[in-house]
Design an enzyme around this catalytic site. Structure first.
Site, mmCIF file in Angstrom:
data_model
loop_
_atom_site.group_PDB
_atom_site.id
_atom_site.type_symbol
_atom_site.label_atom_id
_atom_site.label_comp_id
_atom_site.label_asym_id
_atom_site.label_seq_id
_atom_site.Cartn_x
_atom_site.Cartn_y
_atom_site.Cartn_z
ATOM 1 N N HIS A 124 0.773 -1.247 0.000
ATOM 2 C CA HIS A 124 0.000 0.000 0.000
ATOM 3 C C HIS A 124 0.802 1.295 0.000
ATOM 4 C CE1 HIS A 124 -3.549 -2.413 0.439
ATOM 5 N NE2 HIS A 124 -3.026 -3.020 1.493
ATOM 6 N N HIS B 255 -3.224 -3.355 7.845
ATOM 7 C CA HIS B 255 -4.279 -3.665 6.874
ATOM 8 C C HIS B 255 -4.910 -2.365 6.396
ATOM 9 C CE1 HIS B 255 -7.852 -5.501 5.095
ATOM 10 N NE2 HIS B 255 -8.596 -4.721 5.850
#
Length: 156
Positions: A40, A147
């Protein structure tokens, strides 16, 4: 004499190999925090206007090995700013857990979505640049993102 030494050393060698067999896999295992960063974080680039950004990044970050990951978001902000979210507004995660946090401000992100006609191994992605608040799940010591849960429109 040499046979006796061999019989003594053999069990020690077997024991050493067994210990290495148990330890070695954990040495190469990617932590959840490192996986979050690989999947990410792209702080060095602005959200790219290139339509091929997602195709390149999804391959480069190993998210098209064996299958095509359907959706992924890259964050174009410094890692410390994303880590700081873990101490901002606490929200409930999509899965019902309570360890998610929403950024206080919008962040530059790029959403990558698998196109409908795309099939492995030819993974093709649609690239969308956005300014959104992001929600991340955090855990560990130090308490860091592990996450990417969602991105949301700024409601202010």
């Amino acid at each position: 004499m040499a046979l006796e030494k061999s019989l003594v050393l053999l069990p020690l060698l077997v024991l050493a190999l067994l210990v290495l067999g148990w330890i070695q896999p954990s040495l190469g295992k990617e932590s959840r925090a490192m996986k979050f960063q690989r999947q990410h974080m792209d702080p060095g680039s602005s959200s790219s206007s290139s339509s091929t950004y997602c195709n390149q990044m999804m391959r480069r970050r190993n998210m098209t090995n064996g299958w095509c990951k359907p959706v992924n978001t890259f964050v174009h902000e410094p890692l410390v700013d994303v880590q700081a979210i873990c101490f901002q507004e606490n929200v409930t995660c999509k899965n019902g857990q309570t360890n998610c946090y929403k950024s206080n401000s919008t962040m530059h992100i790029t959403d990558c979505r698998l196109t409908g006609s795309s099939k492995y191994p030819n993974c093709a992605y649609r690239t969308s640049q956005k300014e959104r608040r992001i929600i991340v799940a955090c855990e560990g010591s130090p308490y860091v993102p592990v996450h990417f849960d969602a991105s949301v429109e700024d409601s202010t």
